[in-house]
Motif scaffolding. Structure first.
Motif: not given
Ligand code: ATP
Ligand code: MG
Length: 427
Positions: A11-35
């Motif tokens: 993801l290019k944009e920082t997901p705005n519901d993610a409050q901490i850096v690891s959560h943001r980076l895991m989403l941005r780097s395509g490691m996880i996706a929320q169900e």
């Protein structure tokens, strides 16, 4: 692995519901996706890391002589009624009814299930001591799931259970597990501190939590400043040093009765990555788990419970290892060790050279992610930095004119020019 045929939904944009850096980076780097709340899909890149973490935990347990089992995620309510925890566990337990109206639950932990196995099959003092463990998904209906995989509802845990004949040997086992944990965390690239903890609903009188320091941690920790100077190697000596250092979670820390002077203490935030308990005969008493002793008497088993948050560790690792550009994986858990960047896809010399490097590294058993996409240089650089591969090899027409490629160290940012002949020696 070729990036052009991989599945890496960055993801290019920082997901705005993610409050901490690891959560943001895991989403941005395509490691996880929320169900849904607290429940995540592990996508290919994330799964590779999760499996590496899992494997390091498993190897360390196996080396210590602990035995892996795999118990079901679903457990019958009756077992928990025997131990008295069915009602006590409350709303965190996901209760399920099957088509025959049998009451089941999705295991939040497995003391009851393992005690049931042990009482059925271990009958004699000769069967002890034993440590059994599993790496299995757990479900806890956390009231506030947050921070991505750090506090999920479904999460992967390594849970171990020890069975000894008497309290003394149970404490010795506890120490062995503690030592194994120090080895495990060291191998993962984490500096973890054992903190004296409350025994809580599991019971017993001895318990430690293992924490990594992080400003985003949910626990408050008071610890002896001497810890910061320790260079932990993961040996017996470390364990003795650590056991003698003061470290307490805020619920246990009492400034008035603290044996260490105030100025010798640090206060910080920590992420709990493991938790161990000596639980005594709590489960064997309520569930009647005994073995025949040497004198022919039935003896209740002495037990301990030992957890590691395997999926939480992935988040904790990122909290400990990142910069403004993204993740910086420690070697041991990196999803790929080498990222190969082709700066000019379509340029025949670049393409040929990359193919050659790619295949040579693969034949050497190296884990390589080859960015062979038709993308801009900027996108390729930022993707590779974001996903945190420790070593990058950068190949482009300009360097190749003189027979050179570049090697970049993701952690230090240091780049060195290197001839093609020297490349394999250098990495
Ligand atoms: P916490 O205080 O963080 O809720 P806990 O004391 O409930 O943890 P244990 O029952 O000891 O945790 O579980 C063992 C390990 O499992 C913890 O040390 C932690 O690393 C991990 N863990 C616990 N709850 C979660 C969760 N909701 N999501 C991810 N990992 C978890
Ligand atoms: Mg909890």
């Amino acid at each position: 692995m070729r990036l052009s045929t991989y599945f890496l939904p960055t993801l290019k944009e920082t997901p705005n519901d993610a409050q901490i850096v690891s959560h943001r980076l895991m989403l941005r780097s395509g490691m996880i996706a929320q169900e849904c709340a607290g429940i995540y899909h592990w996508l290919p890149l994330g799964l590779r890391v999760l499996q590496k973490v899992e494997e390091i935990v498993r190897q360390s347990m196996n080396e210590a002589g602990f035995l892996e089992v795999l118990m079901p995620t679903l457990q019958p309510a009756e077992l928990w009624e025997e131990s008295g925890r069915y009602d006590a566990y409350g709303k965190e337990m996901l209760r399920i009814t099957d088509r025959h109206d049998r009451r089941l639950l999705y295991g939040p932990t497995a003391e009851e299930a393992i005690t049931d196995i042990v009482r059925r099959f271990m009958k004699s003092y000769k069967d002890l001591p034993r440590v059994l463990y599993q790496i299995q998904w757990k479900f806890r209906d956390e009231i506030r799931p947050r921070f991505g995989v750090m506090r999920g509802r479904e999460f992967l845990m390594k849970d171990a259970y020890s069975f000894d004949l008497d309290a003394e040997s149970a404490r010795e086992t506890y120490r062995r597990v503690m030592h194994t944990y120090m080895v495990t965390f060291k191998r993962l690239g984490l500096k973890a501190i054992p903190v004296r903890a409350d025994t809580g609903p599991i019971g017993g009188d001895l318990s430690h939590e293992f924490h990594v320091f992080a400003s985003t941690g949910e626990s408050d920790i008071y610890y002896d400043k001497a810890f910061d100077a320790l260079d932990l190697k993961g040996d017996e000596n470390d364990l003795n040093q650590l056991m003698n250092l003061y470290a307490m979670a805020d619920t246990m820390h009492d400034p008035k009765n603290c044996p260490v002077p105030q100025e010798q203490l640090n206060h910080t935030k920590g992420i709990e990555i493991g938790h161990i308990f000596y639980s005594g005969t709590k489960y064997s008493d309520s569930m009647k788990a005994t073995v025949m002793g040497e004198m022919g008497k039935q003896i209740p088993l002495e037990s301990g419970c030992y957890g590691i948050g395997v999926s939480r560790l992935v988040g904790a690792l990122i909290e400990a290892h990142h910069d403004d550009y993204g993740i910086i994986w420690p070697e041991s858990v990196a999803p790929f060790k080498i990222g190969l960047i082709n700066l000019k896809k379509g340029d025949s010399l670049s393409d040929e050279t990359c193919e050659k490097i790619y295949h040579t590294l693969l034949s050497q058993g190296k884990e390589v992610l080859y960015d062979d996409r038709d993308e801009s240089i900027g996108v390729k650089f930022s993707t590779m930095d974001l996903i945190g591969i420790p070593t990058q090899i950068i190949v482009g027409p300009r360097g190749l004119k003189d027979g050179n490629v570049e090697i970049k160290n993701r952690r230090t940012g240091e780049k060195i020019l290197c001839t093609l002949d020297n490349l394999y020696q250098r990495i």
